[in-house]
Design an enzyme around this catalytic site. Structure first.
Site: not given
Length: 489
Positions: A81-82, A236
């Protein structure tokens, strides 16, 4: 049931998993990825390497399991992520992706993190989130910022290659600091604060919904059928939850990897940003999840292993099968700072109560207890409505029966260990692909895997560990005062 394919884009590798008609893993392939660190605190990855890796795993599956690959009806995506993947007008990357563990945007994150941001997003704006990274690019690479046509998360860049569609799912988008997490929609206000608009954002779908279909050229090239549905997918951790059947309130998972994660779904939106709990959308429609994170879980045992020059399994195995009462020795596992509930990047770990007779076993027990107490911190930080009555244990630390029994007692929660097999994010992604392809309800697909062993809280030890936890909690304020860097430093 259809044959499905899960693609899990991790930081260190891309894994592909074919799941058969019986819902069990049928074939898998993985390809390693590398991370570049061109400056202190930076962590980047070339988005094109994700495409190369995906080409490699699809080619390998086609060569070794061509019949299974040709039967795939749905594809699901999971990813770290991110990450800020900046796309130009030609739909190619403008620069390397700035990853989740990149801290260069700390100043921009602090500027964005205010009461308004927390109210909209339900979270602290951490430096690793996507929005502050765009502010950093605008301040330091304005010539690149001016060319940004779209901002995609890592797995969504892979989706663009697979389908030609710019789409993200709710669970992944919730980690950007641009999503109104309660409304499950982009926030115009948060986008405006980083000089962006909805035109820069991908279309949003739920993780179980179709986001597009596989490009005809790719289907022909790798031996897949035409028109394969590609699901929205998930970040995830939400994908891992789908893989272990954590799909409704009252369930949850406990991950004892290098870091520790306590993940619990919620039917309502109950943000608790001040506790450093993440409140994100689940990949399943109508659900959110809370996620507490401790930065050094199994990593603390790895550290002790290096210090004592003994393998982790030998250290934990020497404790036997029976959990001992807590001793005087305490360990605070803040080896890399701490996330939940302190959000303290400067705090560091400590042993308290060392004496001349302290043994390796004493230190090992204290480390395992300290990590258990840090996970209790995560539990206490979450909303009462999100408490799980059962936690599924995953990660390297879950190999220790002693640790799982200790965790069950400290958390006062039943913990179950799945039978051996692949029950991670790739399986969760494949399950999301099945929902998108068939329209099946998530509850009927996201089932818990077969259980190998169950750990119940030890009622005779709950009070003793409760007393030890209170002593553990009292140490942080004193330790923080001693370990904060001075102004001169």
């Amino acid at each position: 049931m259809p044959v499905t394919l899960g693609l899990d884009l991790g930081t260190s590798s891309l894994k592909a998993l074919i799941v058969g008609e019986d819902g069990l893993p049928l074939a898998s392939a993985s390809e390693s990825l590398s991370v570049e660190r061109p400056a202190f605190g930076w962590s980047e990855q070339n988005p094109e390497s994700w495409i190369v890796a995906c080409e490699a795993v699809l080619a390998r599956l086609g060569a070794e399991h061509g019949e299974a690959l040709a039967a795939v009806e749905g594809i699901g995506l999971s990813g770290h992520m991110h990450g800020a993947t900046l796309i130009g007008a030609d739909e190619g990357p403008l620069r390397p992706c700035i990853l989740w563990n990149d801290t260069r945007a700390a100043r921009q994150a602090a500027s964005l993190d205010d009461a308004q941001a927390r109210r909209i997003t339900g979270n602290i704006v951490f430096p690793g989130f996507t929005a502050p990274k765009l502010d950093w690019v605008r301040a330091n690479e304005p010539e690149i910022f001016d060319k940004v046509s779209a901002v995609l998360l890592p797995k969504d860049y892979l989706r663009l290659w697979l389908t030609g569609e710019k789409v993200s799912d709710m669970s992944d988008a919730a980690g950007t600091a641009w999503l109104d997490t309660g409304a499950r929609d982009w926030s115009d206000r948060m986008l405006d604060r980083t000089h962006l608009s909805r035109s820069h954002m991908p279309r949003l779908v739920e993780g179980t919904e179709a986001s597009g279909t596989l490009r005809a050229g790719l289907a022909e090239r790798f031996g897949l059928r035409k028109g394969v549905t590609v699901a929205g997918g998930a970040g995830d951790n939400a994908a891992s939850a789908c893989g272990v059947g954590v799909s409704e309130p009252g369930s949850g998972f406990l991950s004892l990897g290098t870091s520790g994660v306590l993940f619990t779904p919620s039917a309502g939106y109950h943000p608790a940003a001040d506790t450093a709990i993440h409140t994100f959308c689940h990949a399943i429609p109508g659900l959110w999840h809370q996620m507490g994170v401790t930065l050094s879980a199994a990593g603390s045992i790895e550290w002790l292993s290096g210090l004592l020059q003994e393998k982790p399994a030998a250290l934990t195995g020497a404790l036997g099968d029976t959990v001992a009462e807590p001793g005087r020795l305490l360990f605070l596992p803040y080896l890399s700072g701490e996330r939940t509930p302190h959000n303290d990047a400067d705090i560091r770990g400590v042993f308290v109560g060392l004496e001349a007779g302290t043994s390796r076993a004493d230190m090992t027990r204290a480390v395992m207890e300290g990590v258990a107490f840090s996970m209790r911190d995560c539990l206490e930080a979450g909303a009462a409505s999100s408490r799980a009555t059962r936690l599924v244990a995953v990660g390297a630390g879950a190999r220790s029966a002693y640790w799982l029994q200790l965790m069950a007692t400290v958390l006062e929660t039943e913990i179950v260990l799945p039978e051996a097999g692949d029950f991670g994010a790739a399986l969760g992604a494949a399950r999301l692909g099945r929902c998108a392809a068939t329209g099946e309800a998530a509850a009927s697909v996201m089932t818990m895997p077969p259980i190998a062993r169950t750990f119940e809280p030890s009622s005779s030890q709950v009070e003793a560990f409760e007393d030890a936890y209170r002593r553990y909690r009292a140490l942080y304020p004193a330790l923080a005062a001693l370990t904060k860097p001075t102004a001169a430093a």
